[in-house]
Design a protein around this motif. Sequence first.
Motif, mmCIF file in Angstrom:
data_model
loop_
_atom_site.group_PDB
_atom_site.id
_atom_site.type_symbol
_atom_site.label_atom_id
_atom_site.label_comp_id
_atom_site.label_asym_id
_atom_site.label_seq_id
_atom_site.Cartn_x
_atom_site.Cartn_y
_atom_site.Cartn_z
ATOM 1 N N ALA A 24 0.836 -1.206 0.000
ATOM 2 C CA ALA A 24 0.000 0.000 0.000
ATOM 3 C C ALA A 24 0.868 1.251 0.000
ATOM 4 C CB ALA A 24 -0.897 -0.005 1.228
ATOM 5 N N ARG A 25 0.329 2.322 -0.540
ATOM 6 C CA ARG A 25 1.038 3.601 -0.544
ATOM 7 C C ARG A 25 0.026 4.693 -0.321
ATOM 8 N NH1 ARG A 25 5.190 4.516 -5.400
ATOM 9 N NH2 ARG A 25 3.982 6.372 -5.890
ATOM 10 N N HIS A 41 -1.714 -3.604 2.175
ATOM 11 C CA HIS A 41 -1.839 -4.102 0.806
ATOM 12 C C HIS A 41 -2.626 -3.144 -0.099
ATOM 13 C CE1 HIS A 41 -0.381 -7.930 2.250
ATOM 14 N NE2 HIS A 41 -1.384 -8.058 3.090
ATOM 15 N N HIS A 42 -2.300 -3.192 -1.378
ATOM 16 C CA HIS A 42 -3.064 -2.490 -2.402
ATOM 17 C C HIS A 42 -3.373 -3.481 -3.523
ATOM 18 C CE1 HIS A 42 -4.366 1.096 -4.609
ATOM 19 N NE2 HIS A 42 -3.843 0.522 -5.673
ATOM 20 N N ASN A 95 6.213 4.763 3.762
ATOM 21 C CA ASN A 95 6.792 3.474 3.389
ATOM 22 C C ASN A 95 7.417 3.545 2.001
ATOM 23 O OD1 ASN A 95 7.417 0.716 3.713
ATOM 24 N ND2 ASN A 95 5.602 0.125 2.549
ATOM 25 N N MET A 96 8.436 4.371 1.851
ATOM 26 C CA MET A 96 9.033 4.616 0.537
ATOM 27 C C MET A 96 10.492 4.164 0.466
ATOM 28 S SD MET A 96 6.301 5.856 -0.645
ATOM 29 C CE MET A 96 6.506 6.687 -2.226
ATOM 30 N N PHE A 97 11.020 3.611 1.531
ATOM 31 C CA PHE A 97 12.422 3.171 1.545
ATOM 32 C C PHE A 97 12.459 1.648 1.473
ATOM 33 C CE2 PHE A 97 16.387 1.947 3.777
ATOM 34 C CZ PHE A 97 17.299 2.677 3.036
ATOM 35 N N VAL A 150 8.183 -2.016 -0.856
ATOM 36 C CA VAL A 150 7.657 -0.717 -1.282
ATOM 37 C C VAL A 150 6.963 -0.881 -2.623
ATOM 38 C CG1 VAL A 150 8.265 1.669 -1.888
ATOM 39 C CG2 VAL A 150 9.552 0.464 -0.108
ATOM 40 N N ALA A 151 5.823 -0.200 -2.795
ATOM 41 C CA ALA A 151 5.169 -0.191 -4.100
ATOM 42 C C ALA A 151 5.973 0.663 -5.063
ATOM 43 C CB ALA A 151 3.751 0.370 -3.969
ATOM 44 N N VAL A 152 6.225 0.129 -6.269
ATOM 45 C CA VAL A 152 6.904 0.905 -7.306
ATOM 46 C C VAL A 152 6.027 0.902 -8.547
ATOM 47 C CG1 VAL A 152 8.976 1.165 -8.705
ATOM 48 C CG2 VAL A 152 9.162 0.238 -6.395
#
Lengths: 236, 236, 236, 236, 236, 236
Positions: free
Chosen positions: A59-60, A148-149, E31-33, E162-164
């Motif tokens: 998730a973001r 989660h996404h 949560n970007m790292f 991380v989501a990319v």
Amino acid sequence: MTDLSQATREALLRVGTSTLTGILSRRGLRNMFMQEVRPIRQDLPRMVGPAYTMRFIPAREDKAGAGGRGPLQRQAMEECPPGHVLVVDARGDARAASAGDLYVGRLRARGCAGIVTDGGLRDTDGVHKTGLPAYHRRASSPPSGIVHHPIDINLPIGCGGVAVYPGDILVGDCDGVVVIPPDIVDAVAEEAVATTLYDEFAEEEVARGRSLVGLFPVVGEEAKRDFEAWKKARSV
Amino acid sequence: MTDLSQATREALLRVGTSTLTGILSRRGLRNMFMQEVRPIRQDLPRMVGPAYTMRFIPAREDKAGAGGRGPLQRQAMEECPPGHVLVVDARGDARAASAGDLYVGRLRARGCAGIVTDGGLRDTDGVHKTGLPAYHRRASSPPSGIVHHPIDINLPIGCGGVAVYPGDILVGDCDGVVVIPPDIVDAVAEEAVATTLYDEFAEEEVARGRSLVGLFPVVGEEAKRDFEAWKKARSV
Amino acid sequence: MTDLSQATREALLRVGTSTLTGILSRRGLRNMFMQEVRPIRQDLPRMVGPAYTMRFIPAREDKAGAGGRGPLQRQAMEECPPGHVLVVDARGDARAASAGDLYVGRLRARGCAGIVTDGGLRDTDGVHKTGLPAYHRRASSPPSGIVHHPIDINLPIGCGGVAVYPGDILVGDCDGVVVIPPDIVDAVAEEAVATTLYDEFAEEEVARGRSLVGLFPVVGEEAKRDFEAWKKARSV
Amino acid sequence: MTDLSQATREALLRVGTSTLTGILSRRGLRNMFMQEVRPIRQDLPRMVGPAYTMRFIPAREDKAGAGGRGPLQRQAMEECPPGHVLVVDARGDARAASAGDLYVGRLRARGCAGIVTDGGLRDTDGVHKTGLPAYHRRASSPPSGIVHHPIDINLPIGCGGVAVYPGDILVGDCDGVVVIPPDIVDAVAEEAVATTLYDEFAEEEVARGRSLVGLFPVVGEEAKRDFEAWKKARSV
Amino acid sequence: MTDLSQATREALLRVGTSTLTGILSRRGLRNMFMQEVRPIRQDLPRMVGPAYTMRFIPAREDKAGAGGRGPLQRQAMEECPPGHVLVVDARGDARAASAGDLYVGRLRARGCAGIVTDGGLRDTDGVHKTGLPAYHRRASSPPSGIVHHPIDINLPIGCGGVAVYPGDILVGDCDGVVVIPPDIVDAVAEEAVATTLYDEFAEEEVARGRSLVGLFPVVGEEAKRDFEAWKKARSV
Amino acid sequence: MTDLSQATREALLRVGTSTLTGILSRRGLRNMFMQEVRPIRQDLPRMVGPAYTMRFIPAREDKAGAGGRGPLQRQAMEECPPGHVLVVDARGDARAASAGDLYVGRLRARGCAGIVTDGGLRDTDGVHKTGLPAYHRRASSPPSGIVHHPIDINLPIGCGGVAVYPGDILVGDCDGVVVIPPDIVDAVAEEAVATTLYDEFAEEEVARGRSLVGLFPVVGEEAKRDFEAWKKARSV
């Protein structure tokens, strides 16, 4: 939507995942059993059905639906075809739920065959009450969107360390879940039924004190004859 | 000793941890569910109560009480207030026990509400027989002092990856344990009861084949009207 | 084959692994409880018996028996002496099975006392039906040879992080498995029975509201007197 | 503030953590080496100093300072006494930083002896430039408050699986960090210097082809005589 | 292909991932790292560029390309746009390689900006010689196809937890890799340059003995004035 | 003692572990690379030699040598044949050391080719100074006997998840260690040299901008011709 013949489905409901992994291994398929994916309770009915997949990514906060439950997740529950198993790629992350009792109840009401995630399920008592076979890593109450996404539906995924392609046949018992390629599922099921019959015979023999030599895993001539006689006696 | 109103306690005994984590998440509290902390058996009664904490650090051979069970541990069992839950920070380490059946029996006899550790419990059959709700990572027979040294009581701790402050309200069900800040617990409990009622309605609707669209997670006008009618019919 | 007196065997069947790890710890043996090794079901009978060991190393495609189940594995099932426990060093790897129901059934038929692996067992329903106490890390359906190669029998091994020498006495209950050196097993069993009796007394006292002070873990004079009276009353 | 004599400090700067863990183990202290805690770079100077501790618990959105860096953290940097090592209990969690270059720079400017965390450090290039010995689990850029909440200062903590009491002496080299109780540190340091001298002798002997028999780990009479001669020759 | 202005690229090349995660966190992106993703060597140049993604699922023996290196993988190397970073979702699995020196060399020759995987890279000496910034979990020599099957290109993925999304901006330094949404990257870069300048000032102040109070993390009036003077003196 | 021809040894010193795992994989050997086993420093010389094995099991306080370093360990250092690699099965446990600088120095002095453990090495600076190639999981200072008990020498073992039989050929580079069956080592080495030459050619081509299509991993006719010309030009 995958065709799974009624005969094969019924056959698969009567054989164990250990029998199936054995047969798949002899055909060169060595990584078909999901790791760390278990039934939510020990007394679940067995599960058989083609895979319908959903993929999660982390998730973001800047993505719509983050922190909540996106329409894609609901869509999966509404569109997973009857007789199919919904398989969720949660990257093995059980810090938040992959689904809960209302979603699973909807799958059940629509005639689906089960749900499998390598993350966690929430409301496991409620999930259990729906009667749908359900497999996960461990119980997890937090809402899905914290971790989660849901990003796409019915693409090939990984689940429990195994590749799952839409339409693969999933079979679950108390030990876990095995994946069978659809092009060999009829042959595998047939072989599994035969193997299971022999195992039943061998179990009886072992229970009455027969040695494993010539009985299992290598089957000698004498055991073959005895097995034929046993089958005849039981009119199998 | 924390006040927890009887009404809120009763409300919390009727709602699931998944409902509570959902409500907490909507209030911005995203890390309130303990990870890898589970009931010692599936058939435990639900647990509700304010937290009374004990902290372990690693054992060391040169410290009094190392290798044995220190007075601090016994003190926790004697002083955890009635209605409270003893929460142990075992650093997630289950190589030795956090407590056993005599300690848990004493908590039970003194009217405490439960015990939670992110380490292990020993004598789990005996613990189960006391009837006290008990949560841990996994069963662990070795005596506490081989790995742990109890160091202080009723300071803020971490347990299962969640911050627990003395007086926080803990709620446990078959899926695990959630932590609720005491200043919002009445509001959270009230909201949880309402949500649970709606979920009950929705489950019935889903079971009879209603689509999730407009029903869950987003509630449409029609569902609202149907829910009102359902409540009226049940005289809720 | 190790001698284990009938009296000691019966004594050990009545005491818990937590009592035994406590006694062993007081004798300086601090690492005798297997980590992450649990009964396949909660309702197993207790297990007592000397260890007979089998060692696995990782499978390799160029070694005979890789991909299948080698004669060494069958030999272990045929030769583990009656009354003994087969202990498997699977390096904690549960990606494939250490054994299944036919092998376990043979151990049972031959009068063995149990099976323990720090890997996984397959066909756990069938294993459970044999009635033999069985301990593992988690259920695992894939055939052994995908991951494991049995390499030798009855050498000292590691299992669940504990050293197991052939002839060591293993005791299992619902919490797990403890290892006892054979040269002290009689004394340990005797002490465990005495400790268990006191624990029974203390549990009753605790249940009726007695404080732990002077009762447990330190036993005061008053408790000693009460315990003597309690024993007399029960004619123990 | 702990007294550490100049002689002992200098002695400890010349001996390895392997020598120290050996000596501590022979004194019955078996768990004094931090697990998974390593220098941020291989070329750090050695670290010696008494422990000044800070404890983190998991962050929570409803607590002041969550999401940011609380005054307690800054206070630790301002108050850790010169010559001391700041030791952080981050519960082994490196998902966010325990400290960065400005904090470490302040410790350095104030004459502190090092920083140790079982979580992560950020800005490791900047930390390295300060020249202060710094140990962590792995580099981690996210700000502390995402995961951690500093809760108290100079209480006993766990770090890397080892108990650290304020005033314990920490020694770090390229292999990691060892903890020494202050009441035995002078004796341990003295023994370590002697052991190191013997090791130096033994290394030379080994390098020129001498067998380990009678040389290491058991020291025979001949080796003792040769060592005395070697010392005399070097005028040690 | 994503536009990344030359000014922003240059700005990002001069700021650290710790500065960026701090800025993102203040904007609510926590949560970007990437976790457990590190540079293959400490002396890599910094990395900046938009993400071009490749997804792996577990390999399966019945799928074309299993056991070998599929055309999809080569396609990624040929089509990742110049200036972009190839990001591989290897499910955190480093048992086999995600890529090696020839693939990385091709990315370099085509003007790409880097490669990132949460699995492993092979031939790391060769990869290092190409000069391309390369990040992974750990070195891993086995060919990709033993474990991985490349399944699609330029879909959203997870990497290091991380989501990319394709087009996200990745920045890497010696501590690891951070992901920045493209719609805020210009603002983030600008803020990062300003923050970095202040940090440089603060580091100098700290090095000469100034207290953190009023300097960092909270900036007081006096520090603001001193910073302005410092900038003027340096003609920044 | 295994024969390894000088030609094969020299060939293996010039090829990478990635090339070797590729060749082994094409021959059906898919699990020959040790997981989580890495060089103690990046600048080690390459390692080639037949395996001489030592097996550890968990330490136990009642066994002679527990808490100390047993004669078996010293024996391994004295008897590992020149040119051979000592490989230690430490069950992946790095909580205590597998060996230190004196032991490694003795191996070096006796002409051995390297040391490999899936646990930890201590005194890594001293080990590094000996010049012997040394591979481990991570540095670990505590003396071996706290965790390990050496139990036998030159039996087949597991190390880093790979089966190692005495006499297997081990090759190590900066990425890790690969195991080669001795009966195919000459052929594998020969093929590896040829592959390495082609890779060198391909690297040059890639560096100057040539596409991977027809070059790698599939080699087309044109690339074959160019490679022949390249070899001729270099008089290979």
